[in-house]
Design an enzyme around this catalytic site. Structure first.
Site, PDB file in Angstrom:
ATOM      1  N   ASP A  85       0.866  -1.186   0.000  1.00  0.00           N
ATOM      2  CA  ASP A  85       0.000   0.000   0.000  1.00  0.00           C
ATOM      3  C   ASP A  85       0.895   1.226   0.000  1.00  0.00           C
ATOM      4  O   ASP A  85       1.657   1.454   0.940  1.00  0.00           O
ATOM      5  CB  ASP A  85      -0.916  -0.039   1.229  1.00  0.00           C
ATOM      6  CG  ASP A  85      -2.011   1.017   1.170  1.00  0.00           C
ATOM      7  OD1 ASP A  85      -1.857   2.020   0.448  1.00  0.00           O
ATOM      8  OD2 ASP A  85      -3.034   0.833   1.871  1.00  0.00           O
ATOM      9  N   ASP A  96      -3.102   7.418  -3.256  1.00  0.00           N
ATOM     10  CA  ASP A  96      -3.084   6.307  -2.296  1.00  0.00           C
ATOM     11  C   ASP A  96      -3.554   5.074  -3.062  1.00  0.00           C
ATOM     12  O   ASP A  96      -4.685   5.054  -3.568  1.00  0.00           O
ATOM     13  CB  ASP A  96      -4.034   6.676  -1.141  1.00  0.00           C
ATOM     14  CG  ASP A  96      -4.062   5.652  -0.024  1.00  0.00           C
ATOM     15  OD1 ASP A  96      -3.327   4.658  -0.082  1.00  0.00           O
ATOM     16  OD2 ASP A  96      -4.849   5.879   0.933  1.00  0.00           O
ATOM     17  N   HIS A 155     -11.657   6.483   2.160  1.00  0.00           N
ATOM     18  CA  HIS A 155     -11.636   7.786   2.833  1.00  0.00           C
ATOM     19  C   HIS A 155     -11.409   8.900   1.830  1.00  0.00           C
ATOM     20  O   HIS A 155     -10.766   8.705   0.795  1.00  0.00           O
ATOM     21  CB  HIS A 155     -10.498   7.789   3.859  1.00  0.00           C
ATOM     22  CG  HIS A 155      -9.208   7.288   3.291  1.00  0.00           C
ATOM     23  ND1 HIS A 155      -8.294   8.113   2.715  1.00  0.00           N
ATOM     24  CD2 HIS A 155      -8.722   6.020   3.128  1.00  0.00           C
ATOM     25  CE1 HIS A 155      -7.273   7.381   2.256  1.00  0.00           C
ATOM     26  NE2 HIS A 155      -7.515   6.099   2.478  1.00  0.00           N
ATOM     27  N   HIS A 163      -7.025  11.152   5.860  1.00  0.00           N
ATOM     28  CA  HIS A 163      -8.349  10.599   6.128  1.00  0.00           C
ATOM     29  C   HIS A 163      -9.324  11.732   6.414  1.00  0.00           C
ATOM     30  O   HIS A 163      -9.453  12.169   7.547  1.00  0.00           O
ATOM     31  CB  HIS A 163      -8.306   9.601   7.288  1.00  0.00           C
ATOM     32  CG  HIS A 163      -7.635   8.311   6.907  1.00  0.00           C
ATOM     33  ND1 HIS A 163      -6.303   8.074   7.126  1.00  0.00           N
ATOM     34  CD2 HIS A 163      -8.104   7.210   6.276  1.00  0.00           C
ATOM     35  CE1 HIS A 163      -5.995   6.872   6.655  1.00  0.00           C
ATOM     36  NE2 HIS A 163      -7.061   6.323   6.135  1.00  0.00           N
ATOM     37  N   GLU A 188     -10.902   1.424  -0.952  1.00  0.00           N
ATOM     38  CA  GLU A 188     -10.021   0.297  -0.665  1.00  0.00           C
ATOM     39  C   GLU A 188     -10.753  -0.895  -0.059  1.00  0.00           C
ATOM     40  O   GLU A 188     -10.748  -1.083   1.148  1.00  0.00           O
ATOM     41  CB  GLU A 188      -8.857   0.721   0.223  1.00  0.00           C
ATOM     42  CG  GLU A 188      -9.182   1.527   1.442  1.00  0.00           C
ATOM     43  CD  GLU A 188      -7.901   1.953   2.170  1.00  0.00           C
ATOM     44  OE1 GLU A 188      -7.020   1.111   2.368  1.00  0.00           O
ATOM     45  OE2 GLU A 188      -7.793   3.137   2.529  1.00  0.00           O
TER      46      GLU A 188
HETATM   47 MN    MN Z   1      -3.650   2.954   1.024  1.00  0.00          MN
HETATM   48 MN    MN Z   2      -6.210   4.517   1.832  1.00  0.00          MN
END
Ligand code: MN
Ligand code: MN
Length: 291
Positions: A85, A96, A155, A163, A188
């Site tokens: 990640d 992200d 998020h 977030h 995710e």
């Molecule tokens: Mn991530």
């Molecule tokens: Mn994330």
């Protein structure tokens, strides 16, 4: 969002995609975890970008928040299900994205997480609720015979903020925030063979500063100085070049100035797969910056 900011998000996404793809190819039985994580993090810096958080490298029942420790001797092994990640930022604008690498026989589980992500992306547009996205994720994962992880969410992203709202659940529910044009959202899905709930492990390698309150212990003060350029974004214990850092870190956590991000795991013996992309919500749909 103006064009200049959108381009920052897109460029961060292109860098993240390229490096995550390289990373997926490096996860092979026998490869060292520390060497792999450090090589990928270095690639981000060499692209003149920043790390929005330490590269997460989580194994099997661990869903998230593991990363290499500085003396990590772990190697990837046949049978492992590895999640990478990656968070890349340009001037605080974040991409992200995460991928699961199957070194065993977890192909269907990996497909379930990917299908759930695709299903959510297909319907993401202004006016759609976060709960509806969760419903699409849940249906795709359950359709493959697995459980969505109910207590992990996607998020919103803001500048230097990892977030923000909306929170995007991995299960369906009525109501919830509606997507708005110009929002940046990381979706995710996590698919699990276990309970579908994660809890905190003892292991914690990732930290974040949560209070600007001053501290008097010299080592702790030095640690705060070292991480202030993170602007609250998480960092790894491994990144801190500081003598007796264990004492300083423990002290700062005790004072509520730093927090830990413990490894989050489902039940022992289970396997969790993750897929993640970052989206910009557009007038008539969405742009996936990390695809
Ligand atoms: Mn991530
Ligand atoms: Mn994330």
């Amino acid at each position: 969002m103006n064009d200049e900011i959108l381009e920052q998000y897109r460029e961060a996404g292109r860098i993240a995609k390229r490096i995550l793809t390289t990373g997926a190819g490096m996860v092979r039985p026998g490869a060292g975890v520390l060497e792999t994580v450090e090589a990928l993090e270095t690639m981000v810096l060499e692209a003149d970008a920043g790390l929005a958080f330490p590269l997460n490298c989580s194994f099997n029942e661990a869903a998230a928040h593991d990363t290499a420790s500085e003396d990590d001797e772990r190697v990837f092994a046949a049978g492992d299900l590895v999640k990478l990640d990656l968070g890349v930022h340009l001037d605080g604008y974040v991409a992200d994205t995460a991928v699961s690498i199957d070194l065993g026989d977890h192909g269907e589980l990996v497909k379930a997480a990917r299908a759930a992500l695709d299903a959510a992306i297909a319907i993401a547009r202004p006016g759609v609720s976060a709960g509806t996205l969760g419903g699409a994720i849940q249906a795709a994962i359950e359709g493959h015979g697995y459980r969505p992880v109910a207590n992990l969410t996607g998020h919103g992203l803001d500048r230097y903020v990892l977030h923000s709202s909306p929170s995007v659940p991995n299960i369906g529910h009525a109501g919830g925030a509606l997507l708005v044009e110009g929002q940046v959202v990381a979706i995710e899905p996590f698919a699990s063979t276990g309970s579908g709930l994660v809890s905190e492990a003892a292991r914690a390698e990732i930290y974040g500063q949560v209070s600007a309150r001053p501290t008097r212990l010299p080592g702790a003060r030095r640690a705060v100085e070292l991480v202030c350029e993170r602007r609250g974004m998480p960092f790894s214990r491994r990144w801190l070049d500081l003598p007796k850092k264990e004492i300083a870190l423990a002290n700062l956590v005790r004072q509520g100035i730093f927090r830990t991000y413990p490894v989050l795991h489902d039940v022992p013996g289970s396997f969790v797969a993750q897929a993640e992309h970052t989206l910009v919500i557009l007038e008539d749909g969405c742009l996936v910056t990390t695809a």
